[in-house]
Design a protein around this motif. Structure first.
Motif, PDB file in Angstrom:
ATOM      1  N   ASN A 285       0.815  -1.225   0.000  1.00 60.50           N
ATOM      2  CA  ASN A 285       0.000   0.000   0.000  1.00 60.50           C
ATOM      3  C   ASN A 285       0.846   1.271   0.000  1.00 60.50           C
ATOM      4  N   GLN A 286       2.011   1.238  -0.608  1.00 55.33           N
ATOM      5  CA  GLN A 286       2.900   2.390  -0.602  1.00 55.33           C
ATOM      6  C   GLN A 286       2.389   3.545  -1.455  1.00 55.33           C
TER       7      GLN A 286
ATOM      8  N   ARG B   5      -0.732   4.532  -1.245  1.00 56.97           N
ATOM      9  CA  ARG B   5      -1.981   4.911  -0.577  1.00 56.97           C
ATOM     10  C   ARG B   5      -1.685   5.565   0.764  1.00 56.97           C
ATOM     11  N   GLU B   6      -2.739   6.065   1.394  1.00 56.16           N
ATOM     12  CA  GLU B   6      -2.559   6.713   2.688  1.00 56.16           C
ATOM     13  C   GLU B   6      -2.200   5.736   3.797  1.00 56.16           C
ATOM     14  N   GLU B   7      -2.388   4.414   3.565  1.00 57.96           N
ATOM     15  CA  GLU B   7      -1.998   3.402   4.553  1.00 57.96           C
ATOM     16  C   GLU B   7      -0.513   3.082   4.489  1.00 57.96           C
ATOM     17  N   ALA B   8       0.264   3.832   3.742  1.00 57.95           N
ATOM     18  CA  ALA B   8       1.674   3.508   3.522  1.00 57.95           C
ATOM     19  C   ALA B   8       2.475   3.472   4.826  1.00 57.95           C
ATOM     20  N   ALA B   9       2.287   4.428   5.709  1.00 56.07           N
ATOM     21  CA  ALA B   9       3.105   4.514   6.920  1.00 56.07           C
ATOM     22  C   ALA B   9       2.976   3.275   7.807  1.00 56.07           C
TER      23      ALA B   9
END
Length: 115
Positions: A85-86, A88-92
């Motif tokens: 999910n890099q 997307r906002e779920e990357a972190a």
């Protein structure tokens, strides 16, 4: 991950590594990998998520190909760590989880080497 598979530079590297008589041998029983007893860690970055058991799993041509080609040259002890999910906002959170997995893998290898 590039278009659900590996980048062309990685494929070019693999094409130089897979060599008859160096990393794979052929005998009466067919091909045999010559690089056994080695541990391989593969860390990937992916724009999406392709977990096993999900509908998107079928789009992951990266891990199955790498498992196959590493197995072909005798490398069967392969651990994959995916930062998914890099794009997307779920990357972190995914990146943090991947970094934690890397830390555990390094600690485990150090422990095995010290014994």
């Amino acid at each position: 991950m590039y278009n659900f598979a590996i980048p062309s530079l990685l494929k070019a590297w693999i094409d130089q590594v897979v060599r008859v008589g160096k990393t794979v041998g052929y005998g009466p029983n067919g091909p045999q990998g010559l690089l056994g007893n080695k541990k391989v860690f593969v860390v990937t970055a992916r724009g999406g998520a392709y977990e096993k058991g999900t509908p998107r799993e079928k789009f992951d041509f990266q891990e199955p190909y790498l498992r196959h080609i590493f197995g072909f040259i005798g490398l069967t002890d392969v651990t994959f760590i995916h930062a998914e999910n890099q794009a997307r906002e779920e990357a972190a959170p995914s990146l943090a989880a991947a970094l934690q997995q890397i830390g555990h893998a390094v600690a485990e290898q150090r422990h095995q080497l010290s014994h």
